[in-house]
Design a protein around this motif. Structure first.
Motif, mmCIF file in Angstrom:
data_model
loop_
_atom_site.group_PDB
_atom_site.id
_atom_site.type_symbol
_atom_site.label_atom_id
_atom_site.label_comp_id
_atom_site.label_asym_id
_atom_site.label_seq_id
_atom_site.Cartn_x
_atom_site.Cartn_y
_atom_site.Cartn_z
ATOM 1 N N UNK A 176 0.860 -1.184 0.000
ATOM 2 C CA UNK A 176 0.000 0.000 0.000
ATOM 3 C C UNK A 176 0.894 1.232 0.000
ATOM 4 N N UNK A 177 0.958 1.937 -1.112
ATOM 5 C CA UNK A 177 1.809 3.123 -1.168
ATOM 6 C C UNK A 177 1.091 4.367 -0.674
ATOM 7 N N UNK A 178 -0.253 4.337 -0.684
ATOM 8 C CA UNK A 178 -1.011 5.517 -0.302
ATOM 9 C C UNK A 178 -1.172 6.515 -1.419
ATOM 10 N N UNK A 179 -0.674 6.189 -2.620
ATOM 11 C CA UNK A 179 -0.694 7.150 -3.722
ATOM 12 C C UNK A 179 -1.981 7.109 -4.525
ATOM 13 N N UNK A 180 -2.742 6.007 -4.457
ATOM 14 C CA UNK A 180 -3.916 5.808 -5.313
ATOM 15 C C UNK A 180 -3.546 6.091 -6.769
ATOM 16 N N UNK A 181 -2.442 5.480 -7.199
ATOM 17 C CA UNK A 181 -1.960 5.662 -8.568
ATOM 18 C C UNK A 181 -2.825 4.861 -9.540
ATOM 19 N N UNK A 182 -2.568 5.041 -10.833
ATOM 20 C CA UNK A 182 -3.354 4.356 -11.854
ATOM 21 C C UNK A 182 -3.247 2.844 -11.702
ATOM 22 N N UNK A 205 11.101 5.226 6.385
ATOM 23 C CA UNK A 205 10.144 5.051 5.281
ATOM 24 C C UNK A 205 8.818 4.596 5.857
ATOM 25 N N UNK A 206 7.756 5.362 5.621
ATOM 26 C CA UNK A 206 6.468 5.130 6.254
ATOM 27 C C UNK A 206 5.526 4.401 5.300
ATOM 28 N N UNK A 207 5.051 3.220 5.725
ATOM 29 C CA UNK A 207 4.087 2.472 4.918
ATOM 30 C C UNK A 207 2.840 3.321 4.722
ATOM 31 N N UNK A 208 2.361 3.348 3.491
ATOM 32 C CA UNK A 208 1.191 4.173 3.153
ATOM 33 C C UNK A 208 1.571 5.540 2.643
ATOM 34 N N UNK A 209 2.860 5.910 2.769
ATOM 35 C CA UNK A 209 3.345 7.202 2.261
ATOM 36 C C UNK A 209 4.713 6.981 1.608
#
Length: 380
Positions: free
Chosen positions: A208-214, A372-376
């Motif tokens: 989960x990067x938190x970016x809501x990328x394509x 490095x923060x999971x989700x961000x």
């Protein structure tokens, strides 16, 4: 022959203007497997334009020979809005000038909870029936997405073309980099052959990067539903982002090489009939995205790198320096760039004048980094 081209008109942003998305379709609509390709969502990243142009040429020949077994959709220019942002000869196509600005590959609409509401009373014990049910619900939710702006219309259309695909391949590039890819943890094995075909030895494994990328958006529905229904909902879509080296790595030779790799992948997935490629994936390595060190500029100035792209580095090692042009003493004006992890130095910014505090290089590490923060995990 099944090859068709469709032009999808975007909402007109200003009087007298109109932009289109052009989609190239191969195979019968609804045939499986379906694979979707696009390039240039970040409109300042251009290698994918030529790669998909050459892939279309290969597929036209395959179509004439009646070799297309599945369905293929290619959008070779995915962001005409960003390409129009020409500012004195420079195209800063990563961020939108309108619609509140923002990164074109962030904050795509998330449909998971809405699809869940539609299908929760109809889920059966048959996984394939559930896939059909979910894809229908996704199409219904897509029709309800707003298109009150040009950017909303573009996002809605790209999702409508891609969200029912079995594989979604989004082509990008970095400033200067070796070939690499961002792959969801769940799909590491699935896409390992593609990375091998592309000679991409570095895969950044993400959850989960938190970016809501394509690419994340295309699979987020399935990820959400699998949390509720486990094996009753298989992966109806798998996606990844491929970084085609650096911005200036554009040539006929590289484009043909990469297009052939994508074509061979289509054969491997039984989308195109042909002799399956022999794959050696022994050099493909995945690195956790939360282990990726973003090396930041310690001051403003001119950056000089001591390490080359693709080189192994160790924590504490100096990979370069930034020269502070405003220092009084030129003998002490250089500030080192220090690696904070063991790994591969795989990407860096192209320009050499850097801003204090910005991320200018990337190292793929092997162990989680506390900062490095999971989700961000993505910076814009």
């Amino acid at each position: 022959m099944s090859y068709q081209i469709y032009s999808h008109v975007l909402p007109s942003a200003t009087p007298g203007t109109q932009r289109i998305l052009k989609a190239h379709h191969f195979g019968e609509a609804g045939a499986r497997p379906k694979v979707y390709f696009q390039a240039g969502l970040h409109a300042d990243e251009w290698p994918g334009f030529l790669v998909l142009n050459r892939l279309i040429k290969l597929l036209k020949k395959a179509d004439k020979a009646d070799l297309i077994q599945g369905e293929i959709v290619i959008v070779p220019v995915a962001n005409p809005i960003g390409l129009a942002q020409n500012f004195h000869g420079y195209i800063p196509g990563r961020f939108a000038f309108s619609d509140g600005g923002g990164n074109f590959n962030r904050n795509w609409p998330q449909l998971g909870s809405k699809v869940h509401k539609r299908i929760k009373d109809d889920v059966t014990g048959d996984a394939e029936t559930n896939v059909t049910l979910i894809r229908k619900a996704i199409r219904e939710e897509l029709t309800l997405l707003p298109e009150n702006t040009e950017l909303q219309g573009m996002k809605k259309m790209l999702l409508a073309l891609s969200m029912d695909a079995d594989d979604i391949i989004d082509l990008h590039c970095s400033g200067e980099a070796c070939m690499h890819a961002y792959v969801a943890q769940e799909f590491e094995d699935h896409f390992r052959p593609l990375l091998a075909l592309l000679d991409a030895n570095v895969g950044l494994s993400e959850l989960e990067t938190g970016a809501a990328s394509f690419d994340e958006t295309n699979v987020s529905v399935w990820r959400d539903l699998k949390a509720h229904y486990a094996h009753l909902v298989p992966w109806g879509s798998r996606s990844l982002t491929v970084e085609l080296r650096g911005e200036n790595d554009i040539s006929e030779g590289l484009a043909q090489q990469d297009a052939k790799a994508l074509f061979d992948y289509l054969i491997l997935r039984d989308v195109v009939s042909g002799e399956a490629p022999i794959i050696d994936d022994s050099d493909v390595k995945y690195y956790p995205l939360d282990a990726m060190d973003l090396v930041k500029a310690p001051c403003a100035g001119i950056v000089c790198y001591h390490k080359t792209i693709g080189e192994e580095v160790e924590a504490g090692e100096e990979i370069g320096e930034v020269v502070n042009l405003m220092e009084d003493d030129v003998d002490t004006s250089s500030y080192p760039l220090i690696a904070r992890t063991n790994g591969v130095f795989f990407a860096r910014v192209q320009r050499r004048l850097v801003v204090y505090g910005e991320s200018i290089a990337k190292i793929a590490g092997r162990e989680h980094l506390a900062f490095r923060e999971i989700g961000h995990l993505f910076e814009d």
